[in-house]
Design a protein around this motif. Structure first.
Motif, PDB file in Angstrom:
ATOM      1  N   MET A 136      41.809  43.814  41.437  1.00  0.00           N
ATOM      2  CA  MET A 136      40.875  42.472  41.584  1.00  0.00           C
ATOM      3  C   MET A 136      39.510  43.295  42.142  1.00  0.00           C
ATOM      4  SD  MET A 136      41.812  39.147  42.712  1.00  0.00           S
ATOM      5  CE  MET A 136      41.938  37.696  41.765  1.00  0.00           C
ATOM      6  N   LYS A 137      38.445  43.179  41.420  1.00  0.00           N
ATOM      7  CA  LYS A 137      36.989  43.739  41.930  1.00  0.00           C
ATOM      8  C   LYS A 137      36.621  42.983  42.922  1.00  0.00           C
ATOM      9  CE  LYS A 137      35.794  43.927  37.322  1.00  0.00           C
ATOM     10  NZ  LYS A 137      34.890  43.544  36.289  1.00  0.00           N
ATOM     11  N   THR A 138      36.428  43.458  44.097  1.00  0.00           N
ATOM     12  CA  THR A 138      35.634  42.697  45.174  1.00  0.00           C
ATOM     13  C   THR A 138      34.307  42.950  45.278  1.00  0.00           C
ATOM     14  OG1 THR A 138      36.676  44.551  46.607  1.00  0.00           O
ATOM     15  CG2 THR A 138      37.786  42.648  46.566  1.00  0.00           C
TER      16      THR A 138
ATOM     17  N   PHE B  13      31.310  42.975  43.387  1.00  0.00           N
ATOM     18  CA  PHE B  13      30.897  42.312  42.141  1.00  0.00           C
ATOM     19  C   PHE B  13      29.524  42.462  41.861  1.00  0.00           C
ATOM     20  CE2 PHE B  13      31.208  40.669  37.962  1.00  0.00           C
ATOM     21  CZ  PHE B  13      30.688  39.635  37.864  1.00  0.00           C
TER      22      PHE B  13
ATOM     23  N   PHE C  79      26.620  41.877  39.124  1.00  0.00           N
ATOM     24  CA  PHE C  79      26.392  41.491  37.865  1.00  0.00           C
ATOM     25  C   PHE C  79      24.909  41.288  37.786  1.00  0.00           C
ATOM     26  CE2 PHE C  79      25.023  37.215  39.268  1.00  0.00           C
ATOM     27  CZ  PHE C  79      25.852  37.137  40.411  1.00  0.00           C
TER      28      PHE C  79
ATOM     29  N   TYR D 190      22.527  38.669  35.967  1.00  0.00           N
ATOM     30  CA  TYR D 190      22.434  37.427  35.002  1.00  0.00           C
ATOM     31  C   TYR D 190      20.923  37.519  34.596  1.00  0.00           C
ATOM     32  CZ  TYR D 190      20.385  35.855  39.373  1.00  0.00           C
ATOM     33  OH  TYR D 190      19.740  35.900  40.584  1.00  0.00           O
TER      34      TYR D 190
ATOM     35  N   ALA E 101      15.717  32.307  36.737  1.00  0.00           N
ATOM     36  CA  ALA E 101      15.515  32.439  38.221  1.00  0.00           C
ATOM     37  C   ALA E 101      14.101  32.274  38.379  1.00  0.00           C
ATOM     38  CB  ALA E 101      16.137  33.461  38.978  1.00  0.00           C
TER      39      ALA E 101
ATOM     40  N   PRO F 168      21.985  33.724  43.681  1.00  0.00           N
ATOM     41  CA  PRO F 168      22.773  33.279  42.491  1.00  0.00           C
ATOM     42  C   PRO F 168      23.515  32.110  42.763  1.00  0.00           C
ATOM     43  CG  PRO F 168      23.065  35.697  42.855  1.00  0.00           C
ATOM     44  CD  PRO F 168      22.335  35.370  44.060  1.00  0.00           C
ATOM     45  N   GLU F 169      23.744  31.893  44.025  1.00  0.00           N
ATOM     46  CA  GLU F 169      24.318  30.568  44.414  1.00  0.00           C
ATOM     47  C   GLU F 169      23.532  29.590  44.507  1.00  0.00           C
ATOM     48  OE1 GLU F 169      25.603  33.765  45.742  1.00  0.00           O
ATOM     49  OE2 GLU F 169      24.849  33.310  47.531  1.00  0.00           O
TER      50      GLU F 169
ATOM     51  N   LEU G 117      20.759  29.369  42.170  1.00  0.00           N
ATOM     52  CA  LEU G 117      20.864  29.121  40.715  1.00  0.00           C
ATOM     53  C   LEU G 117      21.995  28.356  40.266  1.00  0.00           C
ATOM     54  CD1 LEU G 117      19.408  29.680  38.278  1.00  0.00           C
ATOM     55  CD2 LEU G 117      20.716  31.639  38.077  1.00  0.00           C
ATOM     56  N   ARG G 118      23.124  28.415  40.784  1.00  0.00           N
ATOM     57  CA  ARG G 118      24.205  27.726  40.299  1.00  0.00           C
ATOM     58  C   ARG G 118      24.007  26.275  40.705  1.00  0.00           C
ATOM     59  NH1 ARG G 118      29.329  28.748  38.884  1.00  0.00           N
ATOM     60  NH2 ARG G 118      28.138  30.186  37.559  1.00  0.00           N
TER      61      ARG G 118
ATOM     62  N   GLY H 178      41.716  43.272  33.430  1.00  0.00           N
ATOM     63  CA  GLY H 178      41.073  43.391  34.823  1.00  0.00           C
ATOM     64  C   GLY H 178      40.632  42.002  35.648  1.00  0.00           C
TER      65      GLY H 178
ATOM     66  N   ASN I  49      25.954  32.225  33.390  1.00  0.00           N
ATOM     67  CA  ASN I  49      25.624  33.205  34.458  1.00  0.00           C
ATOM     68  C   ASN I  49      26.508  33.052  35.504  1.00  0.00           C
ATOM     69  OD1 ASN I  49      22.701  33.800  33.508  1.00  0.00           O
ATOM     70  ND2 ASN I  49      21.991  31.702  34.393  1.00  0.00           N
TER      71      ASN I  49
ATOM     72  N   LEU J 284      29.320  33.892  38.645  1.00  0.00           N
ATOM     73  CA  LEU J 284      29.228  34.283  40.039  1.00  0.00           C
ATOM     74  C   LEU J 284      30.325  35.097  40.356  1.00  0.00           C
ATOM     75  CD1 LEU J 284      28.076  31.029  41.865  1.00  0.00           C
ATOM     76  CD2 LEU J 284      26.771  33.085  41.448  1.00  0.00           C
TER      77      LEU J 284
ATOM     78  N   GLN K 285      38.682  35.113  45.764  1.00  0.00           N
ATOM     79  CA  GLN K 285      39.104  35.689  46.941  1.00  0.00           C
ATOM     80  C   GLN K 285      40.142  34.561  47.525  1.00  0.00           C
ATOM     81  OE1 GLN K 285      38.727  38.778  47.593  1.00  0.00           O
ATOM     82  NE2 GLN K 285      36.837  39.184  48.465  1.00  0.00           N
TER      83      GLN K 285
ATOM     84  N   PRO L  81      29.783  29.304  46.173  1.00  0.00           N
ATOM     85  CA  PRO L  81      29.701  28.199  46.911  1.00  0.00           C
ATOM     86  C   PRO L  81      30.676  27.119  46.693  1.00  0.00           C
ATOM     87  CG  PRO L  81      28.219  28.191  45.188  1.00  0.00           C
ATOM     88  CD  PRO L  81      28.684  29.330  44.934  1.00  0.00           C
TER      89      PRO L  81
ATOM     90  N   ARG M 230      49.749  45.652  42.783  1.00  0.00           N
ATOM     91  CA  ARG M 230      49.455  45.717  44.245  1.00  0.00           C
ATOM     92  C   ARG M 230      49.517  44.892  45.391  1.00  0.00           C
ATOM     93  NH1 ARG M 230      43.423  46.513  45.541  1.00  0.00           N
ATOM     94  NH2 ARG M 230      43.121  46.143  43.249  1.00  0.00           N
TER      95      ARG M 230
END
Lengths: 119, 632
Positions: free
Chosen positions: A1-3, A5, A7, A9, A14, A56-57, A59-60, B41, B70, B72, B354, B428, B601
């Motif tokens: 799992m990618k931690t 991240f 990206f 947007y 924005a 980004p949060e 923007l969400r 993935g 978009n 997050l 997470q 959030p 894993r």
């Protein structure tokens, strides 16, 4: 799992949120009194003024409908005090204090309903 | 884009926010024959189905629900990546259907605007039109079509109304209307665009759903709401244990009958033993949980489709937030009290990857029902049936204590994990409270069946393999017992000399500090596949039937031949109970973790950390109880 991240947007989305952008300047220049959404008492109506921050949060939150001039009403707090249920744009959204703090709103005169007509 | 014909089979993507009725629509279009997999993935579920529209084959892709293109998180980015044709092995959809709840059009149109920017043939489906009208909403569909420039269809998904019109439309996306001007990219401008569209088409906003408001006044009431919440959770529990038991007994009889039939039809020997005691019994020991799993899924999906789940998460979110999780994780963890398999699958409702991972990793700590036979044996044999206070007995208290130990460990471990290995991903917490709706029974059945089928497939593969392995360990090498031993004790002798028995002896030094001997060691090895197997294994070792008192008496009186000390003294029993609280002994759980996290894993990590916890806690328990005078 990618931690980690990364990206990207669309930055266009924005643009208005940035300081100096449409959101901040409009309301600030009119010198209107605002309060944090987290301080809005249940049962009160308000109108969204702007959102603090351009992450980004944030923007969400805007994408969920917390945009300038959007009528919003605090419905109730959860039995344990957090999160709070809000009514906006025809649906009910729950936000924790941490998120609601970043949204600034201005009170609408007397307590009442969100106007039924369009616009 | 040119007017050239689109490829066949046509790929149609369903886009929309969660709670918009997208999945109901997907089911209405494709029936219950969806193909489910994972996107590479990430842990997001990939659902595709097919239908025939106007003589042309159409593949419908149910893209994950999202409020915006978009992203997050990696999971959220799947939608825009699929649309951009950037996901290997997944061709971008040729046409898009945006599914939006008519009642929250003011918000949904923001997403519609975003999707239109992709420039693909797009149409809009407005769902829950019945609720919209009931709430006093008035909308001019034709004007909305004109204003947006794309086809707009109204449906009532769970009744299938309007779906035929959609099927007709799907037959020829080349002829769908296109907007003359693309909506603005900037969010605030897009909001203005939405406002101007609605001012021309939305005559009356729907008021709040009166039924929902009335129900929420009770359900979310500080006092009544909390009481109701507690009541629902207790009811959930009762249901699982009370209703599932007859079905489980029925399956147990069925498995026993199948095993007996195998012994009857095949000549006595290795093959018969292998099929009956290895395969059938092994897979049967997992399939026996199917009634419980189906029930849990049924209740979970029912509460979710009704709209109650979000309320439960809302009530409990603050407590969950203290340990780094959120309200929706509570529901998943609660389900794990019955069985971790549906509990882990229920974490799909948690948007933060997470948080979902942490919830998955601590799920095995919730006292699942497979632990009950073990607890029942040990508590029944060793804890006196004394009354502590009125009707409350010591045995019940110990059981409750074990349940609480599991739950509090889960919360503690999640707090630790969120602070160290898996800190927050900054998502959030936002959650929509949908209106209460009558669930579509068809959708419910398809949801439950889909999940149950996935469980069965797992039972048929991984668990089959492990059952075979275990049977081999327990039955080889074949040793002839001295002929003067009665048959039950001969079985015990054979077990002692099998590979598993030797493994038990081999690990004896490692588990001795916990007060365990080689017999318990064999039981532990066997229980790695499924916890309750230890009861049957101990029964075999003690050559007793595992019904009622004979195994209990056997374990109570067993003494070490060399030292004369009791094998199961108080310290050992306590340590064994604690070991079972923590250790991950379940192939199904590992398999489900693998599927939900898309890698080995994390299941491996879970197994190891829980083993370390189990060993440490068990050791500490043994020391403490011994010091308090519990050792024989």
């Amino acid at each position: 799992m990618k931690t980690n991240f990364n990206f990207d947007y669309c930055p266009d989305d924005a643009r208005s949120l940035a300081p100096g952008g449409q959101l901040h300047s409009k309301v600030r220049s009119e010198g209107i009194d605002t309060l944090r959404l987290s301080e809005l008492e249940p049962g009160r109506d308000a109108t969204v003024a702007w959102i603090e921050g351009t992450r980004p949060e944030d923007l969400r939150l805007a994408e969920l409908g917390l945009l300038p001039e959007t009528p919003i009403k605090a419905v109730r707090r959860a039995p344990l005090g957090d999160p709070t249920e809000f009514e906006l744009r025809g649906y009910r959204l729950c936000l924790r204090r941490r998120e609601a703090e970043r949204v600034r709103v201005r009170l609408n005169g007397k307590p009442g309903g969100i106007p039924r007509g369009p616009g | 884009m040119s007017e050239a014909a689109l490829p066949s089979p046509l790929r149609l993507g369903l886009v929309g926010s969660p709670n918009a009725g997208k999945t109901t629509l997907f089911n209405a279009l494709t029936g219950m024959r969806a193909k489910v997999a994972n996107y590479p993935g990430v842990t997001v579920e990939r659902r595709e189905g097919a239908l025939d529209a106007g003589g042309r084959r159409v593949v419908v892709i149910d893209l994950p629900g999202t409020y915006s293109l978009n992203p997050l998180s990696p999971d959220e980015s799947i939608v825009s990546e699929v649309l951009d044709d950037a996901v290997p092995g997944v061709r971008a959809p040729d046409a898009l259907v945006v599914v939006a709840d008519a009642c929250s059009l003011e918000r949904s149109l923001l997403l519609v605007g975003q999707v239109l920017q992709r420039g693909r043939p797009t149409c809009l489906v407005l769902t829950m039109i019945d609720e919209f009208s009931a709430r006093g909403g008035r909308l001019d569909r034709a004007r909305l079509e004109n204003a947006l420039g794309i086809a707009v269809i109204e449906v009532i998904g769970h009744r299938g109304l309007g779906v035929d019109r959609l099927r007709e439309l799907i037959a020829s996306p080349e002829r769908w209307g296109r907007p003359v001007l693309l909506p603005p990219g900037d969010l605030v401008e897009r909001a203005n665009w939405v406002r101007s569209i609605l001012s021309h088409t939305l005559h009356l906003r729907p008021t709040q759903h009166r039924l929902t408001e009335a129900i929420d006044r009770v359900v979310l009431h500080p006092l009544w709401g909390s009481l109701l919440f507690a009541g629902v959770m207790v009811w959930f529990f009762q249901l699982i244990f009370a209703w599932a038991t007859p079905a489980m007994a029925w399956i147990e009889r069925g498995v026993g009958a199948a095993a007996a039939a195998t012994h009857a039809w095949l000549p006595p020997g290795l093959l018969a033993d292998f099929l009956a005691d290895g395969l059938i019994a092994g897979v049967g020991s997992v399939v026996i949980f199917l009634p419980q799993i189906v029930l849990v899924f049924l209740v979970l999906y029912l509460l979710e489709d009704l709209g109650y789940m979000a309320r439960a998460a809302f009530v409990v979110d603050r407590v969950m937030g203290r340990v780094g999780l959120e309200g929706r994780a509570f529901v998943a963890l609660l389900s794990s009290y019955a069985c971790a398999v549906p509990g882990i699958m229920a974490t799909r409702t948690i948007p933060s990857p997470q948080d979902r991972l942490v919830t998955i990793l601590v799920s095995p700590l919730m006292t699942c029902s497979a632990r009950l036979p073990v607890y029942a044996l040990l508590i029944g044999a060793f804890v006196p049936a004394a009354a502590v206070w009125g009707p409350i007995g010591l045995q019940g208290l110990v059981l409750l204590g074990l349940y609480l130990l599991g739950a509090s460990s889960a919360l503690l471990v999640s707090a630790v994990l969120k602070r160290t290995l898996l800190p927050g991903d900054g998502l959030p917490f936002t959650m929509e409270l949908p209106s209460y709706r009558m669930p579509s029974w068809r959708l419910l059945v398809s949801q439950v069946w889909g999940s149950a089928r996935a469980f069965l497939r797992r039972a048929g593969t991984i668990i089959l393999g492990v059952s075979v392995l275990l049977w081999i360990l327990l039955n080889f090498p074949r040793v002839e017992a001295p002929s003067d031993l009665p048959s039950a004790q001969a079985a015990s002798y054979a077990l002692e000399h099998s590979l598993a028995g030797r493994l038990g002896r081999a690990i004896e030094p490692a588990i001795a500090p916990l007060g365990f001997d080689w017999k318990i060691g064999v039981g532990l090895i066997a229980s790695l596949a499924a916890r309750e197997v230890i009861v049957a294994t101990l029964a075999q070792i003690y050559a007793a039937s595992d019904q009622g008192s004979s195994l209990r008496t056997a374990v109570r009186s067993d003494r070490d031949p060399r030292t004369g000390k009791l094998v199961f003294d108080a310290a050992t029993v306590a340590a064994l109970l604690v070991f079972f609280v923590f250790a991950l002994q379940c192939m199904s759980t590992l398999a489900t973790m693998r599927r939900e996290t898309n890698s080995w894993r994390w299941p491996a990590f879970a197994f190891c950390y829980l083993l370390v916890l189990a060993y440490g806690a068990s050791f500490a328990t043994h020391r403490i109880v011994s010091a308090l005078g519990g050792a024989a």
